[in-house]
Design a protein around this motif. Structure first.
Motif, PDB file in Angstrom:
ATOM      1  N   GLU A   1       4.100   4.258   2.516  1.00 54.84           N
ATOM      2  CA  GLU A   1       3.350   2.989   2.691  1.00 54.84           C
ATOM      3  C   GLU A   1       3.712   2.388   4.162  1.00 54.84           C
ATOM      4  O   GLU A   1       2.911   1.992   5.067  1.00 54.84           O
ATOM      5  CB  GLU A   1       3.809   1.983   1.471  1.00 54.84           C
ATOM      6  CG  GLU A   1       3.254   2.355   0.293  1.00 54.84           C
ATOM      7  CD  GLU A   1       3.813   1.422  -0.639  1.00 54.84           C
ATOM      8  OE1 GLU A   1       4.617   0.272  -0.210  1.00 54.84           O
ATOM      9  OE2 GLU A   1       3.537   1.457  -1.900  1.00 54.84           O
ATOM     10  N   SER A   2       5.145   2.619   4.458  1.00 53.23           N
ATOM     11  CA  SER A   2       5.512   1.990   5.898  1.00 53.23           C
ATOM     12  C   SER A   2       4.684   3.060   6.863  1.00 53.23           C
ATOM     13  O   SER A   2       4.460   2.344   8.094  1.00 53.23           O
ATOM     14  CB  SER A   2       7.120   2.171   6.046  1.00 53.23           C
ATOM     15  OG  SER A   2       7.606   1.501   4.849  1.00 53.23           O
ATOM     16  N   VAL A   3       4.585   4.376   7.026  1.00 52.31           N
ATOM     17  CA  VAL A   3       4.225   4.959   7.840  1.00 52.31           C
ATOM     18  C   VAL A   3       2.680   4.704   7.945  1.00 52.31           C
ATOM     19  O   VAL A   3       2.170   4.571   9.078  1.00 52.31           O
ATOM     20  CB  VAL A   3       4.339   6.574   7.343  1.00 52.31           C
ATOM     21  CG1 VAL A   3       3.640   7.524   8.414  1.00 52.31           C
ATOM     22  CG2 VAL A   3       5.894   7.015   7.470  1.00 52.31           C
ATOM     23  N   LEU A   4       2.012   4.629   6.957  1.00 52.63           N
ATOM     24  CA  LEU A   4       0.650   4.287   6.821  1.00 52.63           C
ATOM     25  C   LEU A   4       0.363   2.911   7.582  1.00 52.63           C
ATOM     26  O   LEU A   4      -0.486   2.916   8.206  1.00 52.63           O
ATOM     27  CB  LEU A   4       0.007   4.247   5.598  1.00 52.63           C
ATOM     28  CG  LEU A   4       0.005   5.726   4.834  1.00 52.63           C
ATOM     29  CD1 LEU A   4      -0.715   5.690   3.370  1.00 52.63           C
ATOM     30  CD2 LEU A   4      -0.806   6.821   5.693  1.00 52.63           C
ATOM     31  N   ARG A   5       1.304   2.044   7.418  1.00 52.31           N
ATOM     32  CA  ARG A   5       1.296   0.433   7.711  1.00 52.31           C
ATOM     33  C   ARG A   5       1.210   0.829   9.570  1.00 52.31           C
ATOM     34  O   ARG A   5       0.444   0.089  10.118  1.00 52.31           O
ATOM     35  CB  ARG A   5       1.947  -0.180   7.274  1.00 52.31           C
ATOM     36  CG  ARG A   5       1.895  -1.609   7.711  1.00 52.31           C
ATOM     37  CD  ARG A   5       2.931  -2.774   6.964  1.00 52.31           C
ATOM     38  NE  ARG A   5       3.286  -2.611   5.631  1.00 52.31           N
ATOM     39  CZ  ARG A   5       4.256  -2.149   5.082  1.00 52.31           C
ATOM     40  NH1 ARG A   5       5.274  -1.477   5.918  1.00 52.31           N
ATOM     41  NH2 ARG A   5       4.433  -1.903   3.906  1.00 52.31           N
ATOM     42  N   THR A   6       2.257   1.471   9.724  1.00 51.24           N
ATOM     43  CA  THR A   6       2.570   1.576  11.248  1.00 51.24           C
ATOM     44  C   THR A   6       1.156   2.344  11.879  1.00 51.24           C
ATOM     45  O   THR A   6       0.992   2.113  12.836  1.00 51.24           O
ATOM     46  CB  THR A   6       3.779   2.296  11.565  1.00 51.24           C
ATOM     47  OG1 THR A   6       4.785   1.943  10.681  1.00 51.24           O
ATOM     48  CG2 THR A   6       4.066   2.469  12.884  1.00 51.24           C
ATOM     49  N   LEU A   7       0.753   3.431  11.016  1.00 51.09           N
ATOM     50  CA  LEU A   7      -0.397   4.120  11.938  1.00 51.09           C
ATOM     51  C   LEU A   7      -1.545   3.002  11.943  1.00 51.09           C
ATOM     52  O   LEU A   7      -2.468   2.951  12.931  1.00 51.09           O
ATOM     53  CB  LEU A   7      -0.837   5.181  10.835  1.00 51.09           C
ATOM     54  CG  LEU A   7      -2.070   6.006  11.185  1.00 51.09           C
ATOM     55  CD1 LEU A   7      -1.708   6.823  12.514  1.00 51.09           C
ATOM     56  CD2 LEU A   7      -2.349   7.147   9.915  1.00 51.09           C
ATOM     57  N   ARG A   8      -1.973   2.040  10.811  1.00 54.22           N
ATOM     58  CA  ARG A   8      -2.923   1.394  10.986  1.00 54.22           C
ATOM     59  C   ARG A   8      -2.703   0.564  12.318  1.00 54.22           C
ATOM     60  O   ARG A   8      -3.847  -0.153  12.958  1.00 54.22           O
ATOM     61  CB  ARG A   8      -3.352   0.448   9.709  1.00 54.22           C
ATOM     62  CG  ARG A   8      -3.689   1.463   8.684  1.00 54.22           C
ATOM     63  CD  ARG A   8      -4.238   0.676   7.329  1.00 54.22           C
ATOM     64  NE  ARG A   8      -3.015  -0.067   6.724  1.00 54.22           N
ATOM     65  CZ  ARG A   8      -2.345   0.414   5.894  1.00 54.22           C
ATOM     66  NH1 ARG A   8      -2.604   1.647   5.206  1.00 54.22           N
ATOM     67  NH2 ARG A   8      -1.390  -0.426   5.203  1.00 54.22           N
ATOM     68  N   SER A   9      -1.519   0.136  12.209  1.00 54.50           N
ATOM     69  CA  SER A   9      -1.378  -1.248  13.464  1.00 54.50           C
ATOM     70  C   SER A   9      -1.641  -0.502  14.740  1.00 54.50           C
ATOM     71  O   SER A   9      -2.132  -1.158  15.612  1.00 54.50           O
ATOM     72  CB  SER A   9       0.273  -1.708  13.267  1.00 54.50           C
ATOM     73  OG  SER A   9       0.612  -2.521  14.327  1.00 54.50           O
ATOM     74  N   LEU A  10      -1.220   0.763  15.033  1.00 56.51           N
ATOM     75  CA  LEU A  10      -1.355   1.431  16.169  1.00 56.51           C
ATOM     76  C   LEU A  10      -2.656   1.740  16.470  1.00 56.51           C
ATOM     77  O   LEU A  10      -3.159   1.715  17.398  1.00 56.51           O
ATOM     78  CB  LEU A  10      -0.494   2.428  16.184  1.00 56.51           C
ATOM     79  CG  LEU A  10       1.089   2.368  16.206  1.00 56.51           C
ATOM     80  CD1 LEU A  10       1.853   3.954  16.401  1.00 56.51           C
ATOM     81  CD2 LEU A  10       1.474   1.545  17.470  1.00 56.51           C
ATOM     82  N   ARG A  11      -3.320   1.974  15.609  1.00 58.15           N
ATOM     83  CA  ARG A  11      -4.879   2.292  15.807  1.00 58.15           C
ATOM     84  C   ARG A  11      -5.621   0.801  16.077  1.00 58.15           C
ATOM     85  O   ARG A  11      -6.732   1.060  16.865  1.00 58.15           O
ATOM     86  CB  ARG A  11      -5.570   2.987  14.544  1.00 58.15           C
ATOM     87  CG  ARG A  11      -5.220   4.298  14.235  1.00 58.15           C
ATOM     88  CD  ARG A  11      -5.751   4.849  12.975  1.00 58.15           C
ATOM     89  NE  ARG A  11      -5.720   6.353  12.880  1.00 58.15           N
ATOM     90  CZ  ARG A  11      -5.877   7.090  11.692  1.00 58.15           C
ATOM     91  NH1 ARG A  11      -6.679   6.326  10.702  1.00 58.15           N
ATOM     92  NH2 ARG A  11      -5.802   8.425  11.748  1.00 58.15           N
ATOM     93  N   ARG A  12      -5.334  -0.024  15.309  1.00 59.19           N
ATOM     94  CA  ARG A  12      -5.862  -1.276  16.137  1.00 59.19           C
ATOM     95  C   ARG A  12      -5.466  -1.749  17.397  1.00 59.19           C
ATOM     96  O   ARG A  12      -6.315  -2.214  18.241  1.00 59.19           O
ATOM     97  CB  ARG A  12      -5.481  -2.569  15.099  1.00 59.19           C
ATOM     98  CG  ARG A  12      -6.039  -2.260  13.496  1.00 59.19           C
ATOM     99  CD  ARG A  12      -5.835  -3.732  12.702  1.00 59.19           C
ATOM    100  NE  ARG A  12      -4.607  -4.069  12.539  1.00 59.19           N
ATOM    101  CZ  ARG A  12      -3.719  -3.740  11.436  1.00 59.19           C
ATOM    102  NH1 ARG A  12      -4.357  -2.914  10.638  1.00 59.19           N
ATOM    103  NH2 ARG A  12      -2.363  -4.122  11.432  1.00 59.19           N
TER     104      ARG A  12
END
Length: 288
Positions: free
Chosen positions: A275-286
């Motif tokens: 969950e933490s990795v995916l949250r960071t991934l979404r944040s960097l994509r935005r």
């Protein structure tokens, strides 16, 4: 008044103590009417037992007589009596096979004929013993012992036999043929498996003798194909935070979330939560 017999039975009944009820086992006895004696079955059982006793007596008598005859030419007495035992055992074995085929008269015909032939040979051997001993009449009487035993068993088997009608017999034959085919295929498949294994072993032996390498083996360790994870993983540049690892994965063309999670766990934190990795991934994509 009909005859009765006492039978013990049991049942579960409720039993309450201090307001708590449990089912307990209650045993009781009842008188059941007893069926009348089956005299037909009793008589048939007695006749069958008598036939068994007669068969044993016939074996003992024939073995003693024929054994004494063979002992005249055989040095070893035990061997002579062992061979004499064969004479009656053969036709008795044929009677047993006829019993097993009592529902199929066609299959029972062969052991029945073979039993008569074996019986004739045994009776002839007993008569020959009386003739050589100078008592031909006594030998003929002695030979009838095996004949009477055979007749007795034939009558008993005919009484036990239950021939099938033509249609039922054809149905039984079809089912027997189908089951026999499946049983035969088990042996055929086992034979084919052994043959294939022998061919494989022969080819392996010939390849080893000629020095040829197996076709499926790579020529050198360097030519072994790399796993997909190794192809998609970029090189690591020292210790990374989770954010740096996710940013490196994105810049290297890794876009699948599962692949990103695997990369972060390899180069940053092996216990990183998905969950933490995916949250960071979404944040960097935005923010990209």
């Amino acid at each position: 008044m009909p005859r009765t017999r006492t039978v013990e039975r049991s049942r579960l009944v409720p039993h309450t103590i201090d307001g708590t009820t449990h089912l307990v086992l209650d045993r009781y006895k009842v008188d059941m009417p007893q069926p009348p004696r089956d005299w037909d079955r009793i008589v048939l059982t007695g006749v069958t037992a008598a036939a068994a006793v007669i068969g044993v007596a016939s074996i003992v008598w024939s073995t003693t007589s024929i054994g004494s005859l063979l002992d005249l030419v055989v040095p070893l007495t035990a061997a002579a009596y062992a061979a004499a035992l064969v004479f009656d055992l053969v036709w008795l074995s044929c009677m047993a096979l006829e019993w097993l085929a009592r529902y199929d008269q066609e299959r029972a015909a062969l052991p029945r004929r073979a039993g008569y032939v074996a019986l004739a040979i045994a009776m002839g051997a007993v008569g020959a013993h009386g003739w050589i001993s100078g008592e031909f009449a006594i030998g003929c009487v002695a030979a009838t012992v095996s004949g009477l035993a055979k007749v007795m068993w034939t009558v008993v088997l005919r009484h036990h036999a239950k021939p099938l009608d033509a249609f039922t017999q054809q149905w039984v034959d079809a089912e027997r043929a189908k089951a026999g085919g499946r049983l035969a295929m088990v042996s055929v498949r086992r034979e084919l498996t052994r043959a294939e294994q022998a061919v494989t072993a022969e080819q392996a032996a010939l390849s080893g003798a000629s020095g040829a390498a197996p076709e499926e083996a790579p020529e050198s360790p360097e030519e072994a194909p790399e796993p997909p994870e190794a192809k998609e993983r970029p090189p690591a540049y020292g210790p990374m935070t989770m954010t740096d690892a996710v940013r490196t994965a994105i810049s290297s063309g890794i876009t699948e979330p599962e692949a990103v999670v695997r990369y972060v766990r390899q180069v940053s934190d092996a216990s990183a939560k998905e969950e933490s990795v995916l949250r960071t991934l979404r944040s960097l994509r935005r923010t990209a």
